[in-house]
Design an enzyme around this catalytic site. Structure first.
Site, PDB file in Angstrom:
ATOM      1  N   SER A  13      48.687  71.492  74.886  1.00  0.00           N
ATOM      2  CA  SER A  13      48.263  72.537  74.918  1.00  0.00           C
ATOM      3  C   SER A  13      47.404  72.009  74.001  1.00  0.00           C
ATOM      4  O   SER A  13      45.809  72.249  73.878  1.00  0.00           O
ATOM      5  CB  SER A  13      48.563  73.793  74.556  1.00  0.00           C
ATOM      6  OG  SER A  13      49.085  74.328  73.072  1.00  0.00           O
ATOM      7  N   ASN A 107      48.205  66.365  60.704  1.00  0.00           N
ATOM      8  CA  ASN A 107      49.316  67.482  62.129  1.00  0.00           C
ATOM      9  C   ASN A 107      48.754  68.409  62.188  1.00  0.00           C
ATOM     10  O   ASN A 107      48.368  69.357  61.141  1.00  0.00           O
ATOM     11  CB  ASN A 107      50.839  66.925  61.184  1.00  0.00           C
ATOM     12  CG  ASN A 107      52.076  67.740  61.563  1.00  0.00           C
ATOM     13  OD1 ASN A 107      51.448  67.647  62.994  1.00  0.00           O
ATOM     14  ND2 ASN A 107      52.522  68.874  60.961  1.00  0.00           N
ATOM     15  N   HIS A 109      50.273  72.772  62.366  1.00  0.00           N
ATOM     16  CA  HIS A 109      51.352  73.233  61.556  1.00  0.00           C
ATOM     17  C   HIS A 109      51.274  74.806  61.814  1.00  0.00           C
ATOM     18  O   HIS A 109      50.436  75.210  61.751  1.00  0.00           O
ATOM     19  CB  HIS A 109      52.469  72.938  60.452  1.00  0.00           C
ATOM     20  CG  HIS A 109      53.516  73.233  59.990  1.00  0.00           C
ATOM     21  ND1 HIS A 109      54.461  73.252  60.817  1.00  0.00           N
ATOM     22  CD2 HIS A 109      53.853  74.523  59.601  1.00  0.00           C
ATOM     23  CE1 HIS A 109      56.120  73.831  60.365  1.00  0.00           C
ATOM     24  NE2 HIS A 109      55.219  74.783  59.606  1.00  0.00           N
ATOM     25  N   GLU A 142      54.615  61.654  53.093  1.00  0.00           N
ATOM     26  CA  GLU A 142      56.032  61.265  52.509  1.00  0.00           C
ATOM     27  C   GLU A 142      56.604  62.301  53.138  1.00  0.00           C
ATOM     28  O   GLU A 142      57.921  62.537  54.316  1.00  0.00           O
ATOM     29  CB  GLU A 142      56.347  59.706  52.430  1.00  0.00           C
ATOM     30  CG  GLU A 142      55.432  58.955  52.209  1.00  0.00           C
ATOM     31  CD  GLU A 142      56.045  57.934  51.618  1.00  0.00           C
ATOM     32  OE1 GLU A 142      56.885  57.817  51.045  1.00  0.00           O
ATOM     33  OE2 GLU A 142      55.124  56.937  51.091  1.00  0.00           O
TER      34      GLU A 142
HETATM   35  C1  GAR Z   1      52.483  74.461  68.199  1.00  0.00           C
HETATM   36  O1  GAR Z   1      52.470  74.895  68.168  1.00  0.00           O
HETATM   37  C2  GAR Z   1      52.199  73.027  67.052  1.00  0.00           C
HETATM   38  O2  GAR Z   1      51.724  73.922  66.106  1.00  0.00           O
HETATM   39  C3  GAR Z   1      53.797  73.305  67.077  1.00  0.00           C
HETATM   40  O3  GAR Z   1      54.507  72.866  67.709  1.00  0.00           O
HETATM   41  C4  GAR Z   1      53.262  72.999  68.823  1.00  0.00           C
HETATM   42  C5  GAR Z   1      53.196  72.310  69.711  1.00  0.00           C
HETATM   43  O4  GAR Z   1      52.858  73.228  71.625  1.00  0.00           O
HETATM   44  N1  GAR Z   1      53.946  72.507  65.760  1.00  0.00           N
HETATM   45  C6  GAR Z   1      55.222  71.919  64.953  1.00  0.00           C
HETATM   46  O5  GAR Z   1      56.345  72.843  65.463  1.00  0.00           O
HETATM   47  C7  GAR Z   1      55.087  70.739  64.387  1.00  0.00           C
HETATM   48  N2  GAR Z   1      56.806  71.202  63.354  1.00  0.00           N
HETATM   49  P1  GAR Z   1      51.687  71.688  72.087  1.00  0.00           P
HETATM   50  O6  GAR Z   1      52.715  70.852  72.730  1.00  0.00           O
HETATM   51  O7  GAR Z   1      51.696  72.931  73.303  1.00  0.00           O
HETATM   52  O8  GAR Z   1      50.257  71.346  71.521  1.00  0.00           O
END
Ligand code: GAR
Length: 203
Positions: A13, A107, A109, A142
């Site tokens: 998304s 990234n 988060h 890293e």
């Molecule tokens: C999102 O909430 C993102 O912030 C999280 O995974 C989801 C992906 O949603 N990422 C993490 O937790 C990274 N450690 P999406 O595939 O619908 O973009």
């Protein structure tokens, strides 16, 4: 125009929010590649629908984590990528990849870092009992979720929140701040000074 690659493992998304922002002419980037470690990722379908080249690199096809990451690096180089956006990419990039793109990998988060790094950040926040959580876009270093912070957005926790309801409200904010962070990068408005990312005035 800078050349952007998105790495995604699942639903995609956030990738969709980026595709849509590019489509509306809000992001001066060319989305050149979507790479996934998961052949069944919905992100791949979203990319194909948008006419973006896709590639799958599966961890189990490589002897070591390093070899797997070196293959990812080869794809990024082949597509002459300037900026990499991790969007629900559920693996930690190896140092070889991070060092090849210093402050050029972002990234997103789902917490206000440095609180609740790692997996299931929304569940961690709920179980800890914080009243405010949110989301963070940061450059990748890293460590795990430790790099310089570009944008954060706060989301209040409600009394009746579940992991799902809280995740949904955080996700709405993610979809706003990720394209915005990429726009700031693409228009040359981010300056990294140690741990701090300065956002320069427009123009
Ligand atoms: C999102 O909430 C993102 O912030 C999280 O995974 C989801 C992906 O949603 N990422 C993490 O937790 C990274 N450690 P999406 O595939 O619908 O973009």
């Amino acid at each position: 125009m800078i050349r952007l690659a998105v790495l995604a493992s699942g639903r995609g998304s956030n990738l969709q929010a980026i595709i849509d922002a590019v489509g509306r002419g809000e992001l001066p980037v060319k989305l050149v590649l979507v790479l996934s470690d998961n052949p069944r990722a919905q992100a791949l379908e979203r990319a194909r629908t948008a006419g973006i080249p896709t590639v799958v690199v599966r961890r189990e096809d490589y002897r070591s984590r390093r070899d797997f990451n070196l293959e990812i690096l080869r794809w990024l180089r082949r597509y002459q990528v300037d900026l990499v956006a991790l969007a629900g990419y559920m693996r930690v990039l190896s140092p070889e990849v991070v060092r090849a793109y210093p402050n050029r990998i972002m990234n997103i988060h789902p917490s206000l870092l440095p609180a609740f790094p790692g997996l299931e950040a929304q569940r961690q926040a709920l179980e800890y009992g914080v009243k405010v959580t949110g989301c963070t876009v940061h450059f990748v270093d890293e460590g795990v979720d430790t790099g310089p912070i570009i944008i954060q957005r706060a989301v209040p926790v409600r009394e009746d929140d579940t992991v799902e309801s809280l995740s949904g409200r955080i996700l709405e904010q993610e979809h706003q701040i990720y394209p915005e962070a990429i726009r700031l990068f693409a228009t040359g408005r981010l300056r990294v000074e140690g741990r701090r990312v300065r956002v320069l005035e427009e123009g």
